[in-house]
Structure formats: structure tokens, C-alpha cells
Design a protein around this motif. Structure first.
Motif, PDB file in Angstrom:
ATOM      1  N   ALA A   1       0.831  -1.204   0.000  1.00  0.00           N
ATOM      2  CA  ALA A   1       0.000   0.000   0.000  1.00  0.00           C
ATOM      3  C   ALA A   1       0.866   1.255   0.000  1.00  0.00           C
ATOM      4  CB  ALA A   1      -0.912  -0.004   1.227  1.00  0.00           C
TER       5      ALA A   1
ATOM      6  N   HIS B   1      -0.817   4.665  -1.163  1.00  0.00           N
ATOM      7  CA  HIS B   1      -2.112   4.629  -0.487  1.00  0.00           C
ATOM      8  C   HIS B   1      -2.009   4.837   1.022  1.00  0.00           C
ATOM      9  CE1 HIS B   1      -4.136   3.247  -4.121  1.00  0.00           C
ATOM     10  NE2 HIS B   1      -3.064   2.492  -4.318  1.00  0.00           N
TER      11      HIS B   1
ATOM     12  N   VAL C   1      -8.270  -2.351  -3.171  1.00  0.00           N
ATOM     13  CA  VAL C   1      -7.586  -1.077  -3.440  1.00  0.00           C
ATOM     14  C   VAL C   1      -8.054  -0.410  -4.719  1.00  0.00           C
ATOM     15  CG1 VAL C   1      -5.340   0.018  -3.832  1.00  0.00           C
ATOM     16  CG2 VAL C   1      -5.528  -1.840  -2.172  1.00  0.00           C
TER      17      VAL C   1
ATOM     18  N   GLN D   1      -5.300   9.306  -3.925  1.00  0.00           N
ATOM     19  CA  GLN D   1      -4.754   8.684  -2.717  1.00  0.00           C
ATOM     20  C   GLN D   1      -5.913   8.242  -1.823  1.00  0.00           C
ATOM     21  OE1 GLN D   1      -1.137   9.786  -1.365  1.00  0.00           O
ATOM     22  NE2 GLN D   1      -1.493   9.519   0.810  1.00  0.00           N
ATOM     23  N   VAL D   2      -5.914   6.971  -1.485  1.00  0.00           N
ATOM     24  CA  VAL D   2      -6.997   6.399  -0.707  1.00  0.00           C
ATOM     25  C   VAL D   2      -6.614   6.376   0.749  1.00  0.00           C
ATOM     26  CG1 VAL D   2      -8.439   4.344  -0.378  1.00  0.00           C
ATOM     27  CG2 VAL D   2      -7.619   4.950  -2.675  1.00  0.00           C
TER      28      VAL D   2
ATOM     29  N   PHE E   1      -9.067   1.379   2.953  1.00  0.00           N
ATOM     30  CA  PHE E   1      -8.297   0.414   2.190  1.00  0.00           C
ATOM     31  C   PHE E   1      -8.967  -0.952   2.284  1.00  0.00           C
ATOM     32  CE2 PHE E   1      -5.137  -2.752   1.592  1.00  0.00           C
ATOM     33  CZ  PHE E   1      -4.175  -2.235   0.746  1.00  0.00           C
TER      34      PHE E   1
END
Length: 252
Positions: free
Chosen positions: A92, A97, A164, A246-247, A252
Motif C-alpha cells: 500500500a 495509499h 484497493v 490517494q486512498v 483500504f
């Protein structure tokens, strides 16, 4: 195409309530996962006079880890993202992320969760050994590294595809089920050779409690390399950079 820029974050992030809650969730999820996974092997040994390395023991380990990981990912998903694996967190991070600061928090929490789970197992079983991961006879360290790279690639690729990817849609419970299934399947494939860790924290806890470090580096290098490859492949080939955002790790 290019992957998202890696985010390092601010040191102040380590003290933010949401980051600390997420780290706590990772600690608890890892404790649940390792207690059930490692504990199943100890229970099988007790019932079969050290028969966990038999075909039946391998199947039992596969099922226990698949079920436990499904639960551990599910209960942490809405808080931390349910990584339950330093290699998943690393993937990630590589994909942009999660920040480096939060990555460090997760790694610490995950490793502590594994150690505490193994200590609890040792106490609860009256001092039975929490066996560290080890290579089987005839398996070299680089054979094991390749196994860990390929198995962890499959795991992290699955995480990207089901949890994701912003194009994944609303697949809900499918993500933790798929993640649990790939881990269970990989244990059936690699368990007889190197234990099929795919998870540095899962290897770390038993190593600390039993103080056994033979070839321990294999269970860090392989998963981290496999994770990085999976993250880069999925980001470059399957996530459209024009729509990539961008998470937050909690999603997630």
C-alpha cells in the motif's frame, strides 16, 4: 503510466487519534489471526503427537489461516483497512495509499500483535512451544525466497484487485473472503517447503517467543519483494493514473 508518488507524511501523524486507532486495530487483528493460526498448529500437534507436518496437518493449517484471516481483515477493514500483514502495508505504501509514518505504526502494531498472540498461546497451553517458521529438508534459502515472493505476490495482487482498485465497485465481503482464500491456497502450495508465511509479522512472533532465528530473513525479504512487485504491476497496468486518488488507509 506511473504509480502515485510515495507519501512520507509528517511525524505529527504518529500522534493523531485516527492513526493510533488504526494501529490498535492492526494490533488486535494480528493477535486474532496469529492466535488462531499458530494455535491451530499447536492443537493439531497435541491431538496427533506432533503430526502438524502431515498432509492432514497442512490442510488444517490452510483452513485455520484462511478462516482467521477472513475474520481479521473484516474486523479491521473499516478502521485500519485490515492489512494484517507488514507486506500488505508495504504494498500500500509503494502504491501511495498510505504514508510512511503510518506504515511504521502499522508495522510496529502488527509485530507486537504477533508476539503477544504467541506469548498468550505459550501461557494458555502450559508452556508448549510456538514453533518458528523453518525450511524443510532439501529446501534452500533461495528456493524459499522464491516461494515467498510468488505467494506474497498473489496475496498482494488479490488485495489490490479486491480492496484497493478504485474501479472495483461495491464488492463488500468478497475482499476478505478472497484474501483468506489465497492465503489458504498458498499454504497448501508452499507449506510443505518453507511454512508459507507470506507475512513477516506471522514469522516474527514465533521467532521471538521461541528465540529461533535460523533463516528468519527469508520471511522478510521474500514477502516484501513479492509485495512490491505486485503493487507496481497493478498500479502501472491496471489502475488508471488519470483517475487515481490517494486512498485513506481506513478505506483500504
Amino acid at each position: 503510466m506511473a504509480i502515485t508518488s510515495i507519501a512520507f507524511g509528517s511525524p505529527a501523524e504518529a500522534g493523531q487519534p485516527d492513526a493510533l486507532k488504526a494501529a490498535l486495530a492492526e494490533f488486535i487483528s494480528m493477535l486474532i489471526f496469529v492466535f488462531a493460526g499458530e494455535g491451530s498448529g499447536m492443537a493439531f500437534n497435541k491431538l496427533t503427537d506432533n503430526g502438524s507436518s502431515t498432509p492432514a496437518g497442512l490442510v488444517a493449517a490452510s483452513l485455520a489461516h484462511a478462516f482467521a484471516l477472513f475474520v481479521a481483515v473484516s474486523v479491521g477493514a473499516n478502521i485500519s483497512g485490515g492489512h494484517v500483514n507488514p507486506a500488505v502495508t508495504f504494498g500500500a505504501f509503494i502504491g501511495g495509499h498510505i504514508t510512511f509514518i503510518r506504515t511504521l505504526l502499522y508495522w510496529i502494531a502488527q509485530c507486537l500483535g504477533s508476539v503477544v498472540a504467541c506469548l498468550l498461546l505459550k501461557v494458555a497451553t502450559g508452556g508448549l512451544e510456538t514453533s518458528a517458521f523453518a525450511l524443510s529438508s532439501g529446501v534452500g534459502v533461495w528456493n524459499a525466497v522464491v516461494f515467498e515472493i510468488v505467494m506474497t505476490f498473489g496475496l498482494v495482487y488479490t488485495v489490490y484487485a479486491t480492496a484497493v482498485d478504485p474501479k472495483r465497485g461495491d464488492i463488500g465481503i468478497i475482499a476478505p473472503i478472497a484474501i483468506g482464500f489465497i492465503v489458504g491456497a498458498n499454504i497448501l502450495a508452499g507449506g510443505a517447503f518453507d511454512g508459507a508465511s507470506m507475512n513477516p509479522a506471522v514469522s516474527f512472533g514465533p521467532a521471538v517467543v521461541s528465540w529461533t532465528w535460523d533463516n528468519h530473513w527469508v520471511y522478510w525479504l521474500g514477502p516484501f519483494a513479492g509485495s512490491a512487485i505486485a503493487a507496481i504491476v497493478y498500479e502501472v497496468f491496471f489502475i488508471n493514473p488519470s483517475t487515481h486518488e490517494q486512498v485513506p488507509s481506513a478505506d483500504f
